[in-house]
Motif scaffolding. Sequence first.
Motif, PDB file in Angstrom:
ATOM      1  N   GLU A   3       0.811  -1.216   0.000  1.00 15.66           N
ATOM      2  CA  GLU A   3       0.000   0.000   0.000  1.00 15.66           C
ATOM      3  C   GLU A   3       0.846   1.269   0.000  1.00 15.66           C
ATOM      4  O   GLU A   3       0.339   2.365  -0.250  1.00 15.66           O
ATOM      5  N   THR A   4       2.163   1.145   0.216  1.00 12.10           N
ATOM      6  CA  THR A   4       3.054   2.307   0.139  1.00 12.10           C
ATOM      7  C   THR A   4       3.310   2.726  -1.309  1.00 12.10           C
ATOM      8  O   THR A   4       3.889   3.785  -1.547  1.00 12.10           O
ATOM      9  N   GLU A  11       5.390   1.456  -3.489  1.00 13.24           N
ATOM     10  CA  GLU A  11       6.787   1.392  -3.888  1.00 13.24           C
ATOM     11  C   GLU A  11       7.113  -0.028  -4.332  1.00 13.24           C
ATOM     12  O   GLU A  11       6.995  -0.972  -3.561  1.00 13.24           O
TER      13      GLU A  11
END
Length: 126
Positions: free
Chosen positions: A118-119, A121
């Motif tokens: 969910e970041t 990256e």
Amino acid sequence: MLRVFGFLGTVITMAIGMYIYSLQVKTLTPAAGSGNSADFATITGVKNDLVGIANAERGYQATQGKYASIDELISGNYITIKGERPPYIYDVEITSGGFRATATRTTKGAPAQLWITETMEVQASD
């Protein structure tokens, strides 16, 4: 004078962003000297697919209040990709507060896995 400082600030910010982007691209490219453009194209496609899956997860979470499996994303038309891009297969692990979409290579080669959470990256393993 303020416009000059504003412009310089924008240029510096863009330079820092491009530097960070170049560092991420280096971790996702095939081994140095391999020269295999097909591997590079596949890895780029996998990275784009993972970002698409992560965006679909965000949309699903916003409308349904939870994260979804890859099959739920596909059947709900949140994504149009299939569950694979040979030689990689996709999987989504759901936790109580997030998700991890993973692409696992089914043949020899690097990277063996790429994933996104969910970041937003994309990360890679050897």
